[in-house]
Design a protein around this motif. Structure first.
Motif, PDB file in Angstrom:
ATOM      1  N   ASN A  45      -2.652  -1.901   8.710  1.00  0.00           N
ATOM      2  CA  ASN A  45      -2.437  -0.688   9.500  1.00  0.00           C
ATOM      3  C   ASN A  45      -1.400   0.233   8.865  1.00  0.00           C
ATOM      4  O   ASN A  45      -1.543   1.453   8.881  1.00  0.00           O
ATOM      5  N   THR A  46      -0.346  -0.347   8.309  1.00  0.00           N
ATOM      6  CA  THR A  46       0.694   0.438   7.650  1.00  0.00           C
ATOM      7  C   THR A  46       0.128   1.156   6.436  1.00  0.00           C
ATOM      8  O   THR A  46       0.376   2.348   6.226  1.00  0.00           O
ATOM      9  N   LEU A  47      -0.646   0.452   5.624  1.00  0.00           N
ATOM     10  CA  LEU A  47      -1.214   1.058   4.421  1.00  0.00           C
ATOM     11  C   LEU A  47      -2.262   2.111   4.779  1.00  0.00           C
ATOM     12  O   LEU A  47      -2.370   3.137   4.098  1.00  0.00           O
ATOM     13  N   HIS A  48      -2.998   1.902   5.851  1.00  0.00           N
ATOM     14  CA  HIS A  48      -3.938   2.919   6.333  1.00  0.00           C
ATOM     15  C   HIS A  48      -3.184   4.186   6.736  1.00  0.00           C
ATOM     16  O   HIS A  48      -3.599   5.304   6.407  1.00  0.00           O
ATOM     17  N   ASP A  49      -2.067   4.029   7.442  1.00  0.00           N
ATOM     18  CA  ASP A  49      -1.255   5.183   7.832  1.00  0.00           C
ATOM     19  C   ASP A  49      -0.664   5.859   6.599  1.00  0.00           C
ATOM     20  O   ASP A  49      -0.599   7.092   6.525  1.00  0.00           O
ATOM     21  N   LEU A  50      -0.254   5.081   5.633  1.00  0.00           N
ATOM     22  CA  LEU A  50       0.267   5.639   4.389  1.00  0.00           C
ATOM     23  C   LEU A  50      -0.804   6.459   3.674  1.00  0.00           C
ATOM     24  O   LEU A  50      -0.530   7.567   3.178  1.00  0.00           O
ATOM     25  N   LEU A  57      -0.686  15.390   2.451  1.00  0.00           N
ATOM     26  CA  LEU A  57       0.218  16.144   1.590  1.00  0.00           C
ATOM     27  C   LEU A  57      -0.283  16.257   0.145  1.00  0.00           C
ATOM     28  O   LEU A  57       0.477  16.562  -0.764  1.00  0.00           O
ATOM     29  N   GLY A  58      -1.573  15.998  -0.063  1.00  0.00           N
ATOM     30  CA  GLY A  58      -2.167  16.253  -1.369  1.00  0.00           C
ATOM     31  C   GLY A  58      -1.958  15.185  -2.411  1.00  0.00           C
ATOM     32  O   GLY A  58      -1.818  15.490  -3.601  1.00  0.00           O
ATOM     33  N   SER A  59      -1.965  13.923  -2.007  1.00  0.00           N
ATOM     34  CA  SER A  59      -1.829  12.824  -2.954  1.00  0.00           C
ATOM     35  C   SER A  59      -2.705  11.669  -2.484  1.00  0.00           C
ATOM     36  O   SER A  59      -3.483  11.808  -1.544  1.00  0.00           O
ATOM     37  N   ASN A  60      -2.594  10.538  -3.148  1.00  0.00           N
ATOM     38  CA  ASN A  60      -3.280   9.320  -2.706  1.00  0.00           C
ATOM     39  C   ASN A  60      -2.648   8.116  -3.400  1.00  0.00           C
ATOM     40  O   ASN A  60      -1.763   8.265  -4.238  1.00  0.00           O
ATOM     41  N   ARG A  61      -3.126   6.937  -3.056  1.00  0.00           N
ATOM     42  CA  ARG A  61      -2.497   5.704  -3.562  1.00  0.00           C
ATOM     43  C   ARG A  61      -2.575   5.564  -5.083  1.00  0.00           C
ATOM     44  O   ARG A  61      -1.764   4.863  -5.676  1.00  0.00           O
ATOM     45  N   THR A  62      -3.519   6.220  -5.731  1.00  0.00           N
ATOM     46  CA  THR A  62      -3.605   6.135  -7.193  1.00  0.00           C
ATOM     47  C   THR A  62      -2.493   6.917  -7.876  1.00  0.00           C
ATOM     48  O   THR A  62      -2.308   6.791  -9.084  1.00  0.00           O
ATOM     49  N   ARG A  63      -1.738   7.730  -7.107  1.00  0.00           N
ATOM     50  CA  ARG A  63      -0.669   8.557  -7.657  1.00  0.00           C
ATOM     51  C   ARG A  63       0.719   7.997  -7.332  1.00  0.00           C
ATOM     52  O   ARG A  63       1.732   8.631  -7.612  1.00  0.00           O
ATOM     53  N   LEU A  64       0.779   6.790  -6.750  1.00  0.00           N
ATOM     54  CA  LEU A  64       2.070   6.201  -6.412  1.00  0.00           C
ATOM     55  C   LEU A  64       2.886   5.925  -7.667  1.00  0.00           C
ATOM     56  O   LEU A  64       2.377   5.379  -8.650  1.00  0.00           O
ATOM     57  N   LEU A  65       4.159   6.279  -7.598  1.00  0.00           N
ATOM     58  CA  LEU A  65       5.093   5.990  -8.680  1.00  0.00           C
ATOM     59  C   LEU A  65       5.998   4.819  -8.323  1.00  0.00           C
ATOM     60  O   LEU A  65       6.309   3.978  -9.160  1.00  0.00           O
ATOM     61  N   GLN A  66       6.432   4.788  -7.067  1.00  0.00           N
ATOM     62  CA  GLN A  66       7.410   3.797  -6.624  1.00  0.00           C
ATOM     63  C   GLN A  66       7.126   3.424  -5.178  1.00  0.00           C
ATOM     64  O   GLN A  66       6.723   4.275  -4.381  1.00  0.00           O
ATOM     65  N   ALA A  67       7.309   2.153  -4.860  1.00  0.00           N
ATOM     66  CA  ALA A  67       7.149   1.673  -3.487  1.00  0.00           C
ATOM     67  C   ALA A  67       8.229   0.633  -3.193  1.00  0.00           C
ATOM     68  O   ALA A  67       8.530  -0.208  -4.039  1.00  0.00           O
ATOM     69  N   THR A  68       8.794   0.729  -2.003  1.00  0.00           N
ATOM     70  CA  THR A  68       9.697  -0.304  -1.505  1.00  0.00           C
ATOM     71  C   THR A  68       9.098  -0.827  -0.213  1.00  0.00           C
ATOM     72  O   THR A  68       8.818  -0.057   0.707  1.00  0.00           O
ATOM     73  N   ILE A  88      -4.225  -1.732  -3.211  1.00  0.00           N
ATOM     74  CA  ILE A  88      -3.766  -0.953  -4.360  1.00  0.00           C
ATOM     75  C   ILE A  88      -4.808  -0.897  -5.472  1.00  0.00           C
ATOM     76  O   ILE A  88      -4.872   0.067  -6.219  1.00  0.00           O
ATOM     77  N   GLY A  89      -5.646  -1.922  -5.594  1.00  0.00           N
ATOM     78  CA  GLY A  89      -6.738  -1.878  -6.558  1.00  0.00           C
ATOM     79  C   GLY A  89      -6.321  -2.147  -7.989  1.00  0.00           C
ATOM     80  O   GLY A  89      -5.438  -2.961  -8.260  1.00  0.00           O
ATOM     81  N   ALA A  90      -6.954  -1.420  -8.896  1.00  0.00           N
ATOM     82  CA  ALA A  90      -6.825  -1.654 -10.338  1.00  0.00           C
ATOM     83  C   ALA A  90      -5.392  -1.507 -10.834  1.00  0.00           C
ATOM     84  O   ALA A  90      -4.602  -0.739 -10.290  1.00  0.00           O
ATOM     85  N   GLU A  91      -5.093  -2.229 -11.899  1.00  0.00           N
ATOM     86  CA  GLU A  91      -3.757  -2.209 -12.497  1.00  0.00           C
ATOM     87  C   GLU A  91      -3.295  -0.795 -12.827  1.00  0.00           C
ATOM     88  O   GLU A  91      -2.100  -0.485 -12.758  1.00  0.00           O
TER      89      GLU A  91
END
Length: 119
Positions: A45-50, A57-68, A88-91
């Motif tokens: 649910n958290t990742l769906h909300d993310l 805001l014009g991005s998606n999970r393939t554009r993540l640089l940093q996560a905590t 997160i999918g592919a490396e």
């Protein structure tokens, strides 16, 4: 020189934003809006909300640089990680990531904070 504009997605009634975009970057925080039972459900649910916040805001999970990833109990990390890896999918999509055990609001098992590039 005019500073770049800032776009915000306010969190409901809390004096903070769930996500902010400026100068080509998106900064977001997500928790499970349903506060589901168990770490696997809360992580999904958290990742769906993310996903929703990043897209808005014009991005998606393939554009993540940093996560905590903040966990109410660090022993939950293997279960959270199984859901994370599917999401997160592919490396090529893997951000720099840290997991930390912390005290979270009652009922919450996970909170995720990210920085992403815009598309």
């Amino acid at each position: 020189m005019t500073p770049p504009p800032i776009t915000r997605i306010p969190a409901p009634g809390t004096g903070r934003s769930d996500a902010v975009a400026s100068d080509g970057y998106v900064y977001a925080v997500a928790t499970d809006p349903e506060c589901a039972d168990g770490i696997a459900a809360q992580t999904r649910n958290t990742l769906h909300d993310l996903d929703r916040l990043l897209e808005e805001l014009g991005s998606n999970r393939t554009r993540l640089l940093q996560a905590t990833v903040y966990l109410s109990d660090i022993a939950l990390k293997p279960q959270m990680d199984a859901v994370w890896r599917d999401w997160i999918g592919a490396e090529a999509n893997w951000p720099q990531r840290a997991c930390v055990g912390v005290g979270l609001e009652t009922g919450y098992l996970i909170e995720v904070v990210v920085i992403a590039q815009g598309l």
